[in-house]
Design a protein around this motif. Structure first.
Motif, PDB file in Angstrom:
ATOM      1  N   GLU A 164       0.501  -1.495  -0.155  1.00 23.84           N
ATOM      2  CA  GLU A 164       0.121  -0.792  -0.194  1.00 23.84           C
ATOM      3  C   GLU A 164       0.774   1.070   0.391  1.00 23.84           C
ATOM      4  OE1 GLU A 164      -2.409  -0.566   3.281  1.00 23.84           O
ATOM      5  OE2 GLU A 164      -4.043  -1.200   1.998  1.00 23.84           O
ATOM      6  N   SER A 165       1.353   1.040   1.077  1.00 26.55           N
ATOM      7  CA  SER A 165       2.357   2.225   1.103  1.00 26.55           C
ATOM      8  C   SER A 165       3.653   2.415  -0.235  1.00 26.55           C
ATOM      9  CB  SER A 165       2.778   2.699   2.266  1.00 26.55           C
ATOM     10  OG  SER A 165       4.381   1.794   2.401  1.00 26.55           O
ATOM     11  N   LYS A 166       3.574   1.306  -0.597  1.00 25.54           N
ATOM     12  CA  LYS A 166       5.183   1.407  -1.735  1.00 25.54           C
ATOM     13  C   LYS A 166       6.007   1.089  -1.392  1.00 25.54           C
ATOM     14  CE  LYS A 166       1.627   2.440  -4.937  1.00 25.54           C
ATOM     15  NZ  LYS A 166       0.611   1.230  -6.224  1.00 25.54           N
ATOM     16  N   GLN A 167       6.728   0.966  -0.121  1.00 25.34           N
ATOM     17  CA  GLN A 167       7.945   1.486   0.177  1.00 25.34           C
ATOM     18  C   GLN A 167       8.607  -0.046   0.220  1.00 25.34           C
ATOM     19  OE1 GLN A 167       8.787   4.114   3.162  1.00 25.34           O
ATOM     20  NE2 GLN A 167       6.873   4.431   3.548  1.00 25.34           N
ATOM     21  N   TYR A 168       9.762   0.287   0.299  1.00 27.32           N
ATOM     22  CA  TYR A 168      10.657  -1.009  -0.018  1.00 27.32           C
ATOM     23  C   TYR A 168      11.695  -0.756   1.215  1.00 27.32           C
ATOM     24  CZ  TYR A 168       9.993  -2.875  -4.978  1.00 27.32           C
ATOM     25  OH  TYR A 168       9.177  -3.069  -6.248  1.00 27.32           O
ATOM     26  N   SER A 169      11.798  -2.090   1.590  1.00 25.28           N
ATOM     27  CA  SER A 169      12.320  -2.281   3.042  1.00 25.28           C
ATOM     28  C   SER A 169      13.556  -2.712   3.619  1.00 25.28           C
ATOM     29  CB  SER A 169      11.970  -2.077   4.505  1.00 25.28           C
ATOM     30  OG  SER A 169      10.964  -1.085   4.399  1.00 25.28           O
ATOM     31  N   ILE A 170      14.425  -3.170   3.864  1.00 22.89           N
ATOM     32  CA  ILE A 170      16.437  -3.948   3.897  1.00 22.89           C
ATOM     33  C   ILE A 170      15.618  -4.372   5.392  1.00 22.89           C
ATOM     34  CG2 ILE A 170      18.221  -4.321   3.781  1.00 22.89           C
ATOM     35  CD1 ILE A 170      17.987  -2.368   1.815  1.00 22.89           C
ATOM     36  N   VAL A 171      15.347  -5.891   5.387  1.00 22.80           N
ATOM     37  CA  VAL A 171      15.458  -6.957   6.378  1.00 22.80           C
ATOM     38  C   VAL A 171      17.122  -7.361   6.282  1.00 22.80           C
ATOM     39  CG1 VAL A 171      14.646  -9.012   7.973  1.00 22.80           C
ATOM     40  CG2 VAL A 171      13.257  -7.431   6.061  1.00 22.80           C
ATOM     41  N   LYS A 172      17.742  -7.814   7.387  1.00 22.89           N
ATOM     42  CA  LYS A 172      18.873  -8.681   7.359  1.00 22.89           C
ATOM     43  C   LYS A 172      18.225  -9.402   9.528  1.00 22.89           C
ATOM     44  CE  LYS A 172      23.755  -8.417   9.480  1.00 22.89           C
ATOM     45  NZ  LYS A 172      25.205  -7.019   9.540  1.00 22.89           N
ATOM     46  N   ALA A 173      18.587 -10.732   8.763  1.00 28.06           N
ATOM     47  CA  ALA A 173      18.285 -11.761   9.541  1.00 28.06           C
ATOM     48  C   ALA A 173      18.916 -13.090   9.106  1.00 28.06           C
ATOM     49  CB  ALA A 173      17.026 -12.276   8.975  1.00 28.06           C
ATOM     50  N   LYS A 174      19.485 -13.181  10.511  1.00 28.91           N
ATOM     51  CA  LYS A 174      20.595 -14.184  10.746  1.00 28.91           C
ATOM     52  C   LYS A 174      19.997 -15.813   9.996  1.00 28.91           C
ATOM     53  CE  LYS A 174      22.565 -12.605  15.240  1.00 28.91           C
ATOM     54  NZ  LYS A 174      22.200 -12.565  16.484  1.00 28.91           N
ATOM     55  N   THR A 175      18.382 -16.161   9.658  1.00 28.44           N
ATOM     56  CA  THR A 175      17.989 -16.989   9.085  1.00 28.44           C
ATOM     57  C   THR A 175      16.543 -16.452   8.625  1.00 28.44           C
ATOM     58  OG1 THR A 175      16.709 -17.638  11.498  1.00 28.44           O
ATOM     59  CG2 THR A 175      18.973 -18.479  11.611  1.00 28.44           C
ATOM     60  N   VAL A 176      16.185 -17.151   7.532  1.00 32.86           N
ATOM     61  CA  VAL A 176      14.928 -16.904   7.304  1.00 32.86           C
ATOM     62  C   VAL A 176      14.315 -18.178   7.033  1.00 32.86           C
ATOM     63  CG1 VAL A 176      14.156 -16.012   4.720  1.00 32.86           C
ATOM     64  CG2 VAL A 176      16.324 -14.667   5.729  1.00 32.86           C
ATOM     65  N   ILE A 177      12.991 -18.275   6.348  1.00 32.94           N
ATOM     66  CA  ILE A 177      12.032 -19.220   6.499  1.00 32.94           C
ATOM     67  C   ILE A 177      10.871 -18.532   5.188  1.00 32.94           C
ATOM     68  CG2 ILE A 177      10.714 -20.775   7.464  1.00 32.94           C
ATOM     69  CD1 ILE A 177      11.330 -20.368  10.150  1.00 32.94           C
ATOM     70  N   ILE A 178      10.736 -19.676   4.498  1.00 39.54           N
ATOM     71  CA  ILE A 178       9.417 -19.149   3.286  1.00 39.54           C
ATOM     72  C   ILE A 178       8.769 -20.088   3.584  1.00 39.54           C
ATOM     73  CG2 ILE A 178       9.793 -19.140   0.631  1.00 39.54           C
ATOM     74  CD1 ILE A 178      12.687 -18.544   0.336  1.00 39.54           C
ATOM     75  N   ALA A 179       7.585 -19.174   3.879  1.00 36.88           N
ATOM     76  CA  ALA A 179       6.265 -20.437   4.520  1.00 36.88           C
ATOM     77  C   ALA A 179       5.274 -19.219   3.193  1.00 36.88           C
ATOM     78  CB  ALA A 179       5.896 -20.354   6.194  1.00 36.88           C
ATOM     79  N   THR A 180       5.862 -19.533   1.682  1.00 37.70           N
ATOM     80  CA  THR A 180       4.779 -18.748   1.285  1.00 37.70           C
ATOM     81  C   THR A 180       3.644 -19.660   0.373  1.00 37.70           C
ATOM     82  OG1 THR A 180       6.996 -19.266  -0.651  1.00 37.70           O
ATOM     83  CG2 THR A 180       6.190 -16.613   0.808  1.00 37.70           C
ATOM     84  N   GLY A 181       3.345 -21.048   0.625  1.00 37.31           N
ATOM     85  CA  GLY A 181       2.690 -21.222   0.013  1.00 37.31           C
ATOM     86  C   GLY A 181       2.990 -21.812  -1.234  1.00 37.31           C
TER      87      GLY A 181
END
Lengths: 228, 556
Positions: free
Chosen positions: B268-285
């Motif tokens: 909605e706001s059309k903004q991008y952000s950068i996430v730094k994460a030690k681990t990532v879980i994809i659970a997108t279906g």
């Protein structure tokens, strides 16, 4: 052989659009060029994302429904509800007891119910909302859990309630309390958990994991089927 | 209500019903002989959509280069990113977390709960709302071998046989052995399973199961579970932060090749952000909204396989993307609910599939791919019923349920189904439902191991976006199980990895730059972008006036 359809007038947020008859409100929005972000989810009546308020031609009443399940009628005026900013108390289920005290503490508004039945009339799932609120007031958690079971959290009840009750949040707490504390444990499940912990099936599973394809296939097709 | 010409076929169904009822009373579920291995193979080859000559094509780039996979999946894999890497300054991190979870269906929610229980900080993002997912829509059940006549060993056999023996054994083991403990976990969280007064579980059979092991919460099983998990996530605001209406458009790796976060985009706001994460879980279906081979789908609006795209670009490999699950019973009438899932539980309760002549033509509970192929065979052989909008289907004889098990059985066991049809003036207690296979499930996905981790360190996948658990065909009730088992495993293992210590190097999108060069080398239309994020149902004549609508999927 696709069928030719009559076009009808609808008013989305008060603006006139022409859409084919037989469309649901959601299909009508999309036909009109709206790419939905809010107010859309499962499209099958399970998620409660598309709570919508509408008024039909010649009627003064504001009605509620799910956009994915309600068919447009000629002259219908429509507004989708993007979000319900209702309060949700934070709790630790492990520290709660399945009784009326929990509700006086976490949902005091429940006890302000004036039995007007507006919530029940607003519910697109035909749930007896007022009845489950009344059950909570009596401390009958099991009844409230049962009656509220089909709730999809669309929020229409809370939006219409003159006593400011957030019925659906109280409903899920009732169901969770019932599931955790009031329904009896399954004896078979307890036994199986113990067996698994003791490693009863490890050897057999290990053999299956290593079994060559033809043997495994033979075992699969010759397994006894015992269902009722 | 059904138009008159369809009522004529319904009359034939009614005429054969007493005979079929007798059969059911005599033989239980075995009202029609099950298919042999050879018969199964033949019907799949002749009628299953995956086996059509043009269903698959070769993927030309990435880890699975050279594999023949589903056309529509090739399209999103051989595509450009939504945004070019050089526009992002990875030194300006907007969010930092231990575990980033992408997707908030039951897999993502389970992962969030377990990771936070293990004291990890969680950032959970979803492109719609928490819980908006296919998980929420599942009706029929969740499998677990917890009955005295059943064992995890039998469950293992059913899973691997149903999957044509292509499943990864370690994943099947995890699935069946974690099943009873998962039921317990859910019950402790307050899920209301259907039970007898003594506390024993009410269990039913499903397609391809050799025992009754389908647990349910009426016919809202997915919602019965998912809404409890969502409520639990709401109760941990200190450990689980969540952002809605936000999609992940690219994974971030570090200079050592570890997964290190994601680029996220607020719709909605059309903004991008950068996430730094030690681990990532994809659970997108899964991918239902790609409408493979133009099939209608039972899937949620958000099922556009975004996780597959970003995971693949980051170097994770795919498994079994040559197979699609068509659920045998999707509604084809009334047209407002075309594609709508008519739960397998309906057949579990005794409804029989019959053709336009009122004849039973298949064992009602074959594995889904076999059952679906049999329905397609009837329709292709002119034994289907054509709807006013030109779709074909066969009957699912629901009134039989009440004749078998008494009045009120449908209302008690299938309240959602009864309500849906009632909204369109059809009483399924009196009249059968017209159904045809509908695009339901992504059998394959990003390959994981039993820890739910991919070949990329720190990248986990759980649920429908993962591959290997179900081989090339999933059985009913095993996806609800999969999302809990592997959601929990992903959450626990991601948290454990963080606890052991993850040292991230310099953040990088080099893998995306490399991928763009590969896409350049095969020459595809620059307008073909992915992830799609949301499907697009705006008609062509309206799109022609929308200047940004030349792009596939979500408008810019």
């Amino acid at each position: 052989m696709s069928i030719q359809r009559e076009m009808i007038n609808i008013y989305i947020g008060g603006e006139l659009f022409q859409v084919p008859e037989g469309h649901t409100i959601m299909m009508a929005f999309e036909y009109s060029g709206f790419q939905l972000k809010r107010g859309v989810g499962c499209r099958e009546g399970y998620c409660g994302a598309c709570a919508t308020v509408y008024r039909e031609k010649g009627d003064y009443k504001l009605k509620g429904g799910l956009a994915c399940q309600t068919v447009v009628t000629d002259g219908m005026t429509i507004a989708m509800i993007p979000f319900v900013p209702a309060e949700k108390p934070v709790y630790d289920l492990n520290e709660l007891t399945p009784d009326v005290g929990t509700f006086t503490q976490l949902f005091p508004s429940v006890f302000r119910c004036v039995s007007c039945n507006t919530c029940t009339k607003a519910c697109p799932q035909d749930i007896q909302v007022m009845d489950y609120v009344q059950a909570l007031i009596r401390g009958d958690i099991a009844k409230a859990a049962d009656l509220s079971f089909d709730c999809i959290r669309c929020g229409l009840c809370a939006l219409r309630c003159p006593a400011e009750i957030v019925q659906y949040n109280a409903g899920i707490l009732a169901r969770r309390l019932y599931g955790k504390y009031l329904s009896k444990n399954s004896p078979e499940l307890e036994i199986r958990l113990k067996e698994i912990e003791e490693g009863k099936y490890d050897k057999e599973i290990d053999e299956l994991k290593k079994m060559p394809g033809d043997k495994l296939s033979e075992k699969y097709y010759s397994r006894e089927i015992n269902i009722s | 209500m059904y138009p008159e010409y369809m009522m004529e076929s319904i009359k034939k169904v009614e005429q054969t019903r007493p005979k079929r009822l007798e059969l059911a009373k005599k033989f239980g579920k075995k009202v029609f002989p099950g298919m042999s291995e050879q018969e199964r193979e033949d019907i799949l080859n002749n009628y299953h959509p995956d086996y059509k000559d043009d269903a698959l094509r070769e993927l030309r780039i990435g880890p699975n280069k050279g594999d023949k996979i589903i056309n529509e999946v090739v399209d999103i894999m051989e595509s450009y990113p939504r945004d070019y890497p050089e526009i992002f300054d990875l030194n300006k991190v907007d969010f930092e977390t231990d575990v980033l979870i992408i997707g908030a269906g039951s897999a993502g929610l389970s992962a969030a709960i377990e990771a936070s229980n293990a004291d990890a900080d969680v950032l959970l993002i979803t492109k719609l709302r928490l819980g908006d997912s296919n998980s929420m829509m599942a009706q029929g059940g969740i499998q677990a071998a917890d009955q005295s006549d059943d064992t995890p060993v039998l469950h293992y056999l059913d899973v691997i046989g149903g999957g044509h023996f292509d499943n990864k054994p370690e994943l099947v083991e995890a699935l069946v052995m974690d099943a009873p403990p998962s039921i317990k976990w859910l019950e402790d969280l307050g899920v209301m399973f259907d039970k007898n007064p003594d506390g024993s579980m009410m269990v039913k059979s499903g397609g391809g199961t050799c025992r009754n092991r389908m647990h349910s919460t009426r016919d809202y099983t997915g919602a019965g579970i998912c809404r409890v998990l969502r409520d639990e996530v709401y109760n941990h605001p200190d450990k689980i932060k969540y952002i809605e209406y936000t999609a992940a458009t690219e994974l971030i790796l570090d200079d050592k090749g570890q997964c290190a976060g994601a680029i996220i985009y607020h719709l909605e706001s059309k903004q991008y952000s950068i996430v730094k994460a030690k681990t990532v879980i994809i659970a997108t279906g899964g991918f239902g909204r790609l409408h493979i081979r133009n099939f209608e789908t039972t899937n949620h609006y958000g099922a556009t396989a975004d996780g597959l795209v970003i995971g693949y670009r980051a170097g994770a490999n795919l498994l079994y993307m040559d197979s699609v699950q068509y659920h045998p019973t999707g509604a084809v009438f009334p047209e407002q609910i075309v594609g709508f899932l008519c739960t397998e539980k309906i057949r579990g309760l005794g409804a029989q599939p019959v053709n336009s002549e009122g004849e039973l033509f298949v064992y009602p509970l074959e594995p889904r791919d076999i059952e679906a192929s049999a329905f397609i065979r009837e329709c292709e052989n002119d034994l289907g019923v054509t709807t006013p909008s030109g779709l074909k289907g066969i009957w699912l004889d629901t009134p039989l349920i009440e004749e078998l098990s008494g009045e009120g059985t449908i209302e008690k066991n299938l309240p959602a189904m009864l309500r849906q049809y009632h909204r369109f003036d059809i009483d399924i207690r009196e009249y059968p439902m017209l159904v045809y296979p509908t695009l339901h499930y992504q059998n394959g996905g990003l390959e994981i191991n039993a820890a739910s981790e991919t070949s990329i360190s720190g990248l986990f996948v759980a649920g429908e976006s993962s591959g290997g658990v179900h081989g090339r065909n999933r059985l009913m009730g095993n996806s609800q199980l999969d999302i809990i088992v592997f959601g929990r495993r992903a959450g626990k293992n991601a948290a454990a990895k963080v606890k052991k210590g993850v040292q991230l190097g310099k953040l990088s999108l080099e893998h995306v730059e490399k991928y763009i060069k590969e896409v350049d080398s095969i020459g595809v239309d620059k307008k073909r972008i992915a992830p799609i994020v949301l499907p697009d149902y705006i008609p062509d004549h309206v799109k022609a006036k929308q200047l940004s609508s030349e792009f596939q999927g979500t408008l810019f």
